[in-house]
Enzyme design. Structure first.
Site, PDB file in Angstrom:
ATOM      1  N   ASP A  36      -0.625  -8.308  -0.437  1.00  0.00           N
ATOM      2  CA  ASP A  36      -0.874  -9.514   0.353  1.00  0.00           C
ATOM      3  C   ASP A  36       0.109  -9.611   1.506  1.00  0.00           C
ATOM      4  OD1 ASP A  36      -1.274 -11.403  -2.723  1.00  0.00           O
ATOM      5  OD2 ASP A  36      -2.746 -10.237  -1.597  1.00  0.00           O
TER       6      ASP A  36
ATOM      7  N   ALA B  42       9.610   0.798  -9.158  1.00  0.00           N
ATOM      8  CA  ALA B  42       9.281  -0.521  -9.701  1.00  0.00           C
ATOM      9  C   ALA B  42       7.826  -0.875  -9.416  1.00  0.00           C
ATOM     10  CB  ALA B  42      10.183  -1.583  -9.079  1.00  0.00           C
TER      11      ALA B  42
END
Lengths: 272, 288
Positions: A194, A187
């Site tokens: 982050d 995916a």
């Protein structure tokens, strides 16, 4: 959730992330950033122990950030600055090219910890990373630019089933290098970089004497969050007009326990 | 949940700690809250608010179960918020809208007078749950609250304006030691009213009203059949957070140029356990 007190300056406020293709919102400019920092200084509440920078969209903003880093370090020489030099991924820059020189010359030298992906590491070092030896060379080069701790968050050096992450920290004058196999997931995620940098900051701080454990916890947490997100994406029902990016929104709220106390599911190995 | 309020750093952290998924639109981004005396930052305009909402709609990700509004600083912004509430309710008639009608406290308005008419005529009628303090309840109902009887009357009047659940977060007619809080919720057509004694703390806090409204939203949602328990948990959590903040303030070492407001910043991160699972320390009693 990990007990760290954070003051966040939001450099953008968007309805949703840009992976959705359509979005609306506002971008903070460098003067507005400066104003916020002035407000903190006015009240003498700018005494931070850590600083974290991530996605910065323009050269002017990045130069303003540089001023802030320098001031904060003057204010507190023991400041720990964690820099995620976001510029691109998978061989493509998704931010303006001009950021590269600013990161190289002005920002990286100020950083204590830097967390590039493979592409960003190659850009910063002018090197190609093709195997573990060149990865080690790249990490040494990054050390020479300033940071005592370098983590290359993902590289294509692995196999069909795994990515490879590697890290290096200078203790007692010489680098200790590590690598880890990270199971690939089928995916695309947005925002995972982050999350990873933030987790690293927290775990490197909590386990300041155990680089290996800190990396294991950060990488393990990522696995738990991403797997949960992937599982959820298979059964979530979205409005037909909602872009597929929504399917992959990181299941952070649902992953609080894994964030607070991750079960280790990867093995970090020391490199010789 | 869509939260439209002031961002002072970790405003929504406590709700996330309680497992709620929140999208927060920050109506301002300031260096610090205004009680410090000096601050810098940016205020969101109604057009910018409209843009963000457009973005959500464009992607069909504006399907919220709950909406929360708090500090809103101008009439034009409040009118834009009204448009959003109306659209959200059209989109989902079962939307729960929690309104904290922030206008003032201790007898003084600290926001423009013109907000009052907008809250009265446009906003309160759309709310399911409203959480005024005593002064705001008096402004909205045109009544003076001097004792428990007039508090009950005020809550009835607020019900008649729209909201099925009303909580007046702090009332001065308690004693030297305690404030009063009271609440009322309509079940099966008639109101169930409650009161609680809230021990006074010798300090001024900023942002505690925001925290209280958020906690109420969370606990009323989790204990939708037990108004008494929900209120007990929200008020108890406030006691734990405020006491921890007060205790910390006595030993916190600040820079000499930092205003005293810096001393009283709510110790939210440190109170995560109390927020998640508060030990009950107040007694909510049913009023007859």
């Amino acid at each position: 959730v990990l007990g760290l007190e954070i003051d966040a300056i939001n450099s953008v406020q968007f309805s949703n992330h840009t992976g959705y293709k359509k979005w609306k919102g506002q971008i903070l400019n460098s003067d507005e950033l400066g104003d916020l920092y002035e407000g903190l200084k006015m009240n003498q509440i700018h005494n931070y122990t850590h600083l974290l920078t991530g996605y910065i969209g323009s050269k002017s903003f990045l130069l303003k950030v540089k001023d802030l880093i320098e001031e904060l370090r003057l204010n507190n020489p023991k400041l720990t600055y964690v820099c995620d030099p976001v510029m691109g991924d998978c061989g493509k820059m998704y931010l303006p090219k001009e950021l590269l020189e600013v990161y190289k010359k002005d920002i990286i030298p100020l950083a204590d910890i830097v967390t590039p992906n493979q592409f960003e590491a190659e850009l910063l070092t002018d090197m190609k990373i093709t195997d573990i030896e060149s990865a080690k060379q790249a990490m040494l080069k990054l050390h020479s630019m300033g940071p005592k701790t370098v983590v290359i968050s993902s590289s294509e050096l692995g196999s069909e089933t795994d990515l490879v992450g590697c890290g290096s920290t200078i203790a007692n004058g010489s680098p200790t290098m590590m690598q880890v196999n990270i199971p690939r997931l089928d995916a695309q995620f947005t925002g995972s970089g982050d999350l990873f940098t933030a987790l690293l900051l927290a775990w490197l701080h909590k386990h300041s004497d155990d680089f290996k454990l800190a990396c294991e916890k950060a990488v393990s947490t990522m696995q738990h969050v991403l797997r949960r997100t992937l599982e959820h994406s298979k059964q979530v029902v979205l409005h037909p007009d909602t872009p597929p990016a929504a399917r992959m929104e990181l299941r952070l709220i649902q992953s609080v326990k894994d964030i607070q106390n991750p079960q280790l599911c990867v093995k970090v190995q020391t490199l010789r």
